[in-house]
Design a protein around this motif. Structure first.
Motif, PDB file in Angstrom:
ATOM      1  N   SER A  55     100.955  58.631  82.235  1.00 11.59           N
ATOM      2  CA  SER A  55     102.420  58.734  82.346  1.00 11.59           C
ATOM      3  C   SER A  55     102.817  57.000  82.419  1.00 11.59           C
ATOM      4  O   SER A  55     102.061  56.210  82.383  1.00 11.59           O
ATOM      5  N   GLY A  56     104.248  56.962  82.106  1.00  7.87           N
ATOM      6  CA  GLY A  56     104.619  55.520  81.786  1.00  7.87           C
ATOM      7  C   GLY A  56     106.046  55.343  82.157  1.00  7.87           C
ATOM      8  O   GLY A  56     106.694  56.342  82.533  1.00  7.87           O
ATOM      9  N   PRO A  57     106.681  54.305  81.979  1.00  6.53           N
ATOM     10  CA  PRO A  57     107.976  54.161  82.643  1.00  6.53           C
ATOM     11  C   PRO A  57     109.250  54.726  81.833  1.00  6.53           C
ATOM     12  O   PRO A  57     110.458  54.759  82.367  1.00  6.53           O
ATOM     13  N   PHE A  58     108.807  55.174  80.396  1.00  3.50           N
ATOM     14  CA  PHE A  58     110.054  55.668  79.740  1.00  3.50           C
ATOM     15  C   PHE A  58     109.743  57.230  79.750  1.00  3.50           C
ATOM     16  O   PHE A  58     110.446  58.051  78.844  1.00  3.50           O
ATOM     17  N   ASP A  59     108.698  57.947  80.446  1.00  2.00           N
ATOM     18  CA  ASP A  59     108.600  59.512  80.506  1.00  2.00           C
ATOM     19  C   ASP A  59     109.795  60.204  80.770  1.00  2.00           C
ATOM     20  O   ASP A  59     110.008  61.447  79.942  1.00  2.00           O
ATOM     21  N   ALA A  60     110.838  59.821  81.373  1.00  2.00           N
ATOM     22  CA  ALA A  60     112.089  60.679  81.753  1.00  2.00           C
ATOM     23  C   ALA A  60     112.973  60.745  80.504  1.00  2.00           C
ATOM     24  O   ALA A  60     113.723  61.592  80.371  1.00  2.00           O
ATOM     25  N   LEU A  61     112.590  59.708  79.279  1.00  2.00           N
ATOM     26  CA  LEU A  61     113.620  59.694  78.135  1.00  2.00           C
ATOM     27  C   LEU A  61     112.681  60.278  77.038  1.00  2.00           C
ATOM     28  O   LEU A  61     113.368  60.492  76.067  1.00  2.00           O
ATOM     29  N   VAL A  62     111.294  60.727  77.234  1.00  2.00           N
ATOM     30  CA  VAL A  62     110.710  61.167  76.233  1.00  2.00           C
ATOM     31  C   VAL A  62     111.266  62.512  75.824  1.00  2.00           C
ATOM     32  O   VAL A  62     111.186  63.570  76.577  1.00  2.00           O
ATOM     33  N   TYR A  63     111.557  62.588  74.402  1.00  2.00           N
ATOM     34  CA  TYR A  63     112.325  63.919  73.935  1.00  2.00           C
ATOM     35  C   TYR A  63     111.062  64.851  73.674  1.00  2.00           C
ATOM     36  O   TYR A  63     111.315  65.951  73.774  1.00  2.00           O
ATOM     37  N   LYS A  64     109.945  64.271  73.064  1.00  2.00           N
ATOM     38  CA  LYS A  64     108.819  65.246  72.668  1.00  2.00           C
ATOM     39  C   LYS A  64     107.538  64.108  72.563  1.00  2.00           C
ATOM     40  O   LYS A  64     107.827  63.257  72.400  1.00  2.00           O
ATOM     41  N   LYS A  65     106.419  64.862  73.123  1.00  2.00           N
ATOM     42  CA  LYS A  65     105.263  64.314  72.884  1.00  2.00           C
ATOM     43  C   LYS A  65     104.116  65.208  72.439  1.00  2.00           C
ATOM     44  O   LYS A  65     104.284  66.414  72.589  1.00  2.00           O
ATOM     45  N   TYR A  85      94.985  59.122  74.874  1.00  2.00           N
ATOM     46  CA  TYR A  85      96.585  58.628  74.666  1.00  2.00           C
ATOM     47  C   TYR A  85      97.251  59.911  74.361  1.00  2.00           C
ATOM     48  O   TYR A  85      97.013  61.109  74.121  1.00  2.00           O
ATOM     49  N   THR A  86      98.666  59.746  74.658  1.00  2.00           N
ATOM     50  CA  THR A  86      99.528  60.684  74.314  1.00  2.00           C
ATOM     51  C   THR A  86     100.635  59.980  73.299  1.00  2.00           C
ATOM     52  O   THR A  86     101.051  58.784  73.658  1.00  2.00           O
ATOM     53  N   TYR A  87     101.002  60.565  72.186  1.00  2.00           N
ATOM     54  CA  TYR A  87     101.879  60.003  71.091  1.00  2.00           C
ATOM     55  C   TYR A  87     103.291  60.483  71.665  1.00  2.00           C
ATOM     56  O   TYR A  87     103.645  61.817  71.965  1.00  2.00           O
ATOM     57  N   LYS A  88     104.233  59.619  71.964  1.00  2.00           N
ATOM     58  CA  LYS A  88     105.521  60.104  72.567  1.00  2.00           C
ATOM     59  C   LYS A  88     106.860  59.330  71.645  1.00  2.00           C
ATOM     60  O   LYS A  88     106.633  58.342  71.024  1.00  2.00           O
ATOM     61  N   MET A  89     108.069  60.271  71.812  1.00  2.00           N
ATOM     62  CA  MET A  89     108.905  59.940  71.042  1.00  2.00           C
ATOM     63  C   MET A  89     110.275  59.709  71.731  1.00  2.00           C
ATOM     64  O   MET A  89     110.433  60.799  72.571  1.00  2.00           O
ATOM     65  N   ILE A  90     111.200  58.832  71.635  1.00  2.00           N
ATOM     66  CA  ILE A  90     112.398  58.622  72.175  1.00  2.00           C
ATOM     67  C   ILE A  90     113.405  58.721  71.499  1.00  2.00           C
ATOM     68  O   ILE A  90     113.395  57.940  70.228  1.00  2.00           O
ATOM     69  N   ARG A  91     114.623  59.551  71.546  1.00  2.00           N
ATOM     70  CA  ARG A  91     115.527  59.591  70.621  1.00  2.00           C
ATOM     71  C   ARG A  91     116.756  58.320  71.118  1.00  2.00           C
ATOM     72  O   ARG A  91     117.021  58.006  72.327  1.00  2.00           O
ATOM     73  N   SER A 278     101.235  44.635  61.055  1.00  2.00           N
ATOM     74  CA  SER A 278     100.438  45.405  60.085  1.00  2.00           C
ATOM     75  C   SER A 278     100.793  46.834  59.967  1.00  2.00           C
ATOM     76  O   SER A 278     100.514  47.836  59.237  1.00  2.00           O
ATOM     77  N   THR A 279     101.876  47.187  61.056  1.00  2.00           N
ATOM     78  CA  THR A 279     102.378  48.663  61.212  1.00  2.00           C
ATOM     79  C   THR A 279     103.745  48.855  61.178  1.00  2.00           C
ATOM     80  O   THR A 279     104.405  49.908  60.963  1.00  2.00           O
ATOM     81  N   GLY A 280     104.444  47.776  61.850  1.00  2.00           N
ATOM     82  CA  GLY A 280     106.071  47.773  61.975  1.00  2.00           C
ATOM     83  C   GLY A 280     106.367  48.366  63.379  1.00  2.00           C
ATOM     84  O   GLY A 280     107.674  48.362  63.573  1.00  2.00           O
ATOM     85  N   TYR A 281     105.341  49.261  64.003  1.00  2.00           N
ATOM     86  CA  TYR A 281     105.867  49.533  65.496  1.00  2.00           C
ATOM     87  C   TYR A 281     106.370  48.457  66.089  1.00  2.00           C
ATOM     88  O   TYR A 281     105.900  47.291  66.282  1.00  2.00           O
ATOM     89  N   THR A 282     107.373  48.618  66.815  1.00  2.00           N
ATOM     90  CA  THR A 282     108.123  47.662  67.478  1.00  2.00           C
ATOM     91  C   THR A 282     108.524  47.951  68.985  1.00  2.00           C
ATOM     92  O   THR A 282     108.380  46.801  69.925  1.00  2.00           O
ATOM     93  N   PHE A 283     108.685  49.188  69.245  1.00  2.00           N
ATOM     94  CA  PHE A 283     109.023  49.405  70.809  1.00  2.00           C
ATOM     95  C   PHE A 283     107.948  49.286  71.952  1.00  2.00           C
ATOM     96  O   PHE A 283     108.280  48.454  72.779  1.00  2.00           O
ATOM     97  N   TRP A 284     106.769  49.455  71.400  1.00  2.00           N
ATOM     98  CA  TRP A 284     105.849  48.881  72.508  1.00  2.00           C
ATOM     99  C   TRP A 284     105.405  47.397  72.638  1.00  2.00           C
ATOM    100  O   TRP A 284     105.446  46.973  73.510  1.00  2.00           O
ATOM    101  N   ASN A 285     105.682  46.816  71.534  1.00  2.00           N
ATOM    102  CA  ASN A 285     105.591  45.303  71.567  1.00  2.00           C
ATOM    103  C   ASN A 285     106.549  44.948  72.463  1.00  2.00           C
ATOM    104  O   ASN A 285     106.443  43.928  73.077  1.00  2.00           O
ATOM    105  N   THR A 286     107.849  45.283  72.172  1.00  2.00           N
ATOM    106  CA  THR A 286     108.916  44.910  72.790  1.00  2.00           C
ATOM    107  C   THR A 286     108.832  45.333  74.183  1.00  2.00           C
ATOM    108  O   THR A 286     109.344  43.959  75.237  1.00  2.00           O
ATOM    109  N   ARG A 287     108.238  46.119  74.774  1.00  2.00           N
ATOM    110  CA  ARG A 287     108.088  46.434  76.169  1.00  2.00           C
ATOM    111  C   ARG A 287     107.127  45.439  76.727  1.00  2.00           C
ATOM    112  O   ARG A 287     107.295  45.093  77.859  1.00  2.00           O
ATOM    113  N   LYS A 288     106.101  45.033  76.018  1.00  2.00           N
ATOM    114  CA  LYS A 288     105.063  44.064  76.575  1.00  2.00           C
ATOM    115  C   LYS A 288     105.652  42.868  76.259  1.00  2.00           C
ATOM    116  O   LYS A 288     105.306  41.835  77.509  1.00  2.00           O
ATOM    117  N   GLN A 289     106.617  42.446  75.517  1.00  2.00           N
ATOM    118  CA  GLN A 289     107.454  40.973  75.687  1.00  2.00           C
ATOM    119  C   GLN A 289     108.363  40.665  76.630  1.00  2.00           C
ATOM    120  O   GLN A 289     108.448  39.432  77.013  1.00  2.00           O
TER     121      GLN A 289
END
Length: 383
Positions: A55-65, A85-91, A278-289
């Motif tokens: 589980s994580g801090p954004f689970d209440a917003l996850v639209y689909k996993k 791991y679980t792959y999660k998506m937020i709208r 190398s991938t363009g993924y930004t949301f998780w990096n933002t959460r860490k920064q």
């Protein structure tokens, strides 16, 4: 001119997460904070995806996993259940609504719907000019780059992850809603790294996205033609309806975006170089920064955030390979997904692996391409 302690420019993921972090920290309770956003209603203009364990801090917003990811290469296909791991998506629409609701709870944070036209600074503060007025603060944190990014795009290669996605509904059941297609390289490569990305929400609903890693963008019609061809030839022979669209372009580079920062201005989000190179993924990096930015501000320091040393070098080599041998990107990812546990790959892309695990990734990669990139990196060959 109205004065604040902190000005945040941009109400995307980085701006809203930062504003919420400042608002919820008692240290900033007496600070005047303002967030500028040019649009009052942004709608569902984007989706953010990430993977995490448990589980994580954004689970209440996850639209689909999804607990299964699918990879399709030129000569093989794998659907792999994930244990860790679980792959999660937020709208985007859900995220904006929730975080604007949170900001309303902080009496020291103001949201102003004004387009910022310029950003300047003096020896003591920075100030912005909007369509309505002027505002100043000792620290401005901007997710918008007001100077030309060309000065930051050296000395290393710069690619783009660019895409067009359609949220579609099909007339027949064609999707497995439990499996997300991470990469489908079965499509024509045409001199670039190109793949389809599919997030299914039900047997008849999914986001289908055409994605490229390359230097140049395409005409919109080229993305659309590729999507039409793939949907009608690989997914369904019957009809489908496009319900929403999303389009974007994310820089893929290890160049140092922090060079645009100054004594009173710090760039955040993609403008700050927070996209995974190398991938363009930004949301998780933002959460860490975000916690690092907050910590620096509490200490009175200008945030200076850079990628961990070893992962910077790994990303540099991969981007060197993709820049020099762009059509071979499908081979790089296919070799890894064919021989490795995908959870190890995801762990590596999250920058959480040990040196021993890094070696497994390196050993599964096409060594010739990476050795050439390594030697060229040593002699600092020009691009």
């Amino acid at each position: 001119m109205t004065e604040y302690d902190y000005i945040i420019i941009g109400g995307g993921a980085s701006g809203l997460l930062l504003a919420d972090a400042l608002g919820s920290d008692p240290f900033f309770k007496e600070k005047r904070i303002v967030l500028f956003e040019k649009q009052r209603q942004k709608g569902n203009d984007r989706t953010w995806c990430f993977w995490e364990s448990g589980s994580g801090p954004f689970d209440a917003l996850v639209y689909k996993k999804w607990d299964v990811i699918r990879f399709r290469g030129p000569e093989f296909e794998r659907s792999i259940p994930m244990a860790e791991y679980t792959y999660k998506m937020i709208r985007g629409a859900d995220f904006y609504e929730e975080y604007h609701r949170r900001l309303q709870l902080y009496p020291n944070i103001e949201v102003r719907y004004e387009a910022v036209e310029s950003l300047e600074e003096s020896e003591t503060a920075a100030w912005i000019t909007t369509t309505i007025g002027s505002y100043s603060a000792p620290r401005v944190l901007s997710s918008v780059a007001f100077q030309s990014p060309s000065s930051l795009m050296r000395p290393y290669p710069v690619l783009k992850q660019h895409f067009l996605g359609w949220f579609i509904r099909t007339e027949e059941a064609v999707f497995d809603p439990e499996a997300a297609t991470f990469m489908d390289f079965s499509i024509p490569q045409m001199g670039n790294t190109r793949f389809m990305y599919i997030l299914p929400f039900s047997p008849t609903e999914a986001l289908v996205e055409y994605t490229l890693f390359s230097e140049a963008l395409l005409q919109k019609s080229e993305y659309e033609d590729a999507l039409k061809s793939y949907i009608t030839s690989d997914l369904t022979e019957k009809g489908y309806e496009i319900q929403e669209t999303e389009q974007g372009s994310i820089p893929m580079t290890v160049n140092d975006f922090t060079r645009a920062n100054s004594a009173h201005i710090t760039h955040i989000g993609i403008a700050g170089g927070w996209a995974k190179p190398s991938t363009g993924y930004t949301f998780w990096n933002t959460r860490k920064q975000i916690p690092k930015v907050v910590d620096a501000l509490k200490k009175g320091n200008a945030p200076r955030l850079k990628q961990p040393f070893k992962f910077w070098h790994y990303d540099r080599l991969l981007l060197d390979v993709l820049a020099r041998e762009n059509p071979s990107g499908n081979r790089v990812f296919s070799m890894m997904f064919r021989s490795l546990d995908p959870e190890l790959i995801l762990k590596f892309l999250n920058e959480e692996t040990s040196l021993a695990e890094d070696f497994q990734i390196i050993n599964a990669s096409p060594k010739g391409m990476f050795i050439r990139a390594f030697w060229k990196a040593l002699i600092r060959s020009p691009y």
